[in-house]
Scaffold this motif. Structure first.
Motif, PDB file in Angstrom:
ATOM      1  N   SER A  50       2.470  -5.750 -15.348  1.00  0.00           N
ATOM      2  CA  SER A  50       1.573  -6.933 -14.608  1.00  0.00           C
ATOM      3  C   SER A  50       1.050  -7.792 -15.453  1.00  0.00           C
ATOM      4  N   THR A  95       0.060   2.687 -11.766  1.00  0.00           N
ATOM      5  CA  THR A  95       0.288   1.579 -10.901  1.00  0.00           C
ATOM      6  C   THR A  95      -0.971   0.138 -11.100  1.00  0.00           C
ATOM      7  N   GLN A  97      -2.641  -2.959  -9.687  1.00  0.00           N
ATOM      8  CA  GLN A  97      -2.994  -3.525  -8.351  1.00  0.00           C
ATOM      9  C   GLN A  97      -4.381  -4.425  -8.603  1.00  0.00           C
ATOM     10  N   ASP A 147      -3.080  -0.542  -1.846  1.00  0.00           N
ATOM     11  CA  ASP A 147      -3.019  -1.918  -1.194  1.00  0.00           C
ATOM     12  C   ASP A 147      -4.658  -2.483  -1.559  1.00  0.00           C
TER      13      ASP A 147
END
Length: 343
Positions: A50, A95, A97, A147
């Protein structure tokens, strides 16, 4: 490990006397860099990419090491290591995000498993929460789904919904199909759906494989659970879930209605191919779905990666290799071959 891609580069984890990672040019395949992560005697997680960084967790059973690592895409020397987690739990990737990293932590003192949120630029701890004792006993390994507001993971009994900023538990949705008494290793996947839902794979001893469930986040309720067991990493797009299974000794691809869980269509490799086992994840694009199978010998010519057309529902081509899959923004499909461990 599974391959991950960044701008013009594909990254993979490599086995050896010490865990290492390598970066390859996406067009030529030339190696851009190779770097071991010294001290991780127990290994590392799979990587995630990322915003110009390769992230992974590391573990050492003998001596403490920084458990969260970020390497710059051009040169790993320019990354950072962080004590935000003391030791990675399992092999599942973190993850990334919204500028943060979410990863499981194993705390050897007390034998606790935690879920941690860390800053993706500095590695500074944002929050960390202890997972229920049942998760430690069952050794549940997962990559959380995240999210804009929440963090999701499927525990031994439920879909857990946490506040993204604080880690506080918002709610949990009970899943009657989950076998919370199982104490072996369980690798579970949690995927953001396309209908305001979250998909989770749950372990059920009676089924011997993972059942797929869909949860409605607005009503906070379980919508459906599959009758078939599916492999670890399905894919979802345009209201359809694509998942692989072994039925009567043959590999099968199922397309499931995301709203109901009902099977829309299926495809099975020709019986003459002898594809009796599954490997790796499912990848879906606008017009094709990809998955890998193999016969009794993983390294034989019988291994295949299949490209199945979503409109005709037939294979349009295959390649003689099976493994973990990834597709880059440049529309290149990558297959990392390796001996299968988990199905």
């Amino acid at each position: 490990s599974n391959p991950v891609t960044g701008p013009g580069v594909v990254y993979v984890g490599i086995e050896g006397s010490e865990p290492s990672f390598a970066a390859f040019d996406q067009t030529s395949g030339n190696q851009r860099w190779f770097a071991p992560y010294k001290g991780a005697s127990y290994g590392t997680t799979y990587p995630a990419y990322s915003s110009g960084k390769l992230y992974f967790g590391a573990a050492n059973t003998m001596n403490p090491i920084p458990g969260l690592v970020a390497w710059d895409q051009a040169n790993p020397v320019n990354g950072f290591t962080s004590w935000a987690i003391s030791e990675a739990a399992g092999f599942e990737p973190p993850t990334p995000q919204g500028g943060r990293i979410y990863i499981q932590e194993w705390v050897s003192i007390g034998g606790r498993v935690r879920l941690v949120s860390a800053d993706g630029t500095t590695g500074t701890l944002r929050w960390g929460i202890d997972l229920p004792e049942t998760e430690t006993r069952a050794r549940t390994f997962f990559t959380p789904a995240v999210d804009d507001n929440h963090v999701y993971y499927h525990s031994a009994c439920c879909l857990e919904i946490l506040d993204k900023n604080s880690g506080d538990q918002i709610t949990r949705i009970q899943n009657p199909s989950a076998d919370a008494t199982y104490t072996g290793i369980r690798s579970t996947s949690t995927i953001l759906g396309t209908r305001g839902n979250v998909l989770g794979l749950v372990y059920n001893v009676g089924r011997t494989k993972r059942l797929l469930s869909s949860f409605d986040i607005t009503s906070r309720s379980l919508t459906w659970t599959s009758s078939e067991g599916y492999s670890s990493y399905p894919a979802v797009a345009n209201g359809i879930v694509y998942a692989t299974s072994l039925i009567n000794g043959r590999a099968v691809l199922h397309a499931l209605d995301e709203a109901t869980g009902q099977k829309i269509w299926e495809w099975t490799p020709p019986e003459s191919e002898g594809q009796a086992k599954l490997y790796g994840n499912v990848v879906v694009t606008r017009n094709l779905v990809f998955f890998s199978t193999y016969g009794n010998d993983f390294h034989s010519d019988a291994a295949r990666t299949w490209a199945v057309d979503l409109n005709t529902r037939q294979a349009v081509w295959n390649f003689p290799a099976a493994g973990n899959l990834a597709i880059s923004a440049d529309r290149m499909l990558y297959i990392v071959r390796g001996a299968p461990i988990f199905q």
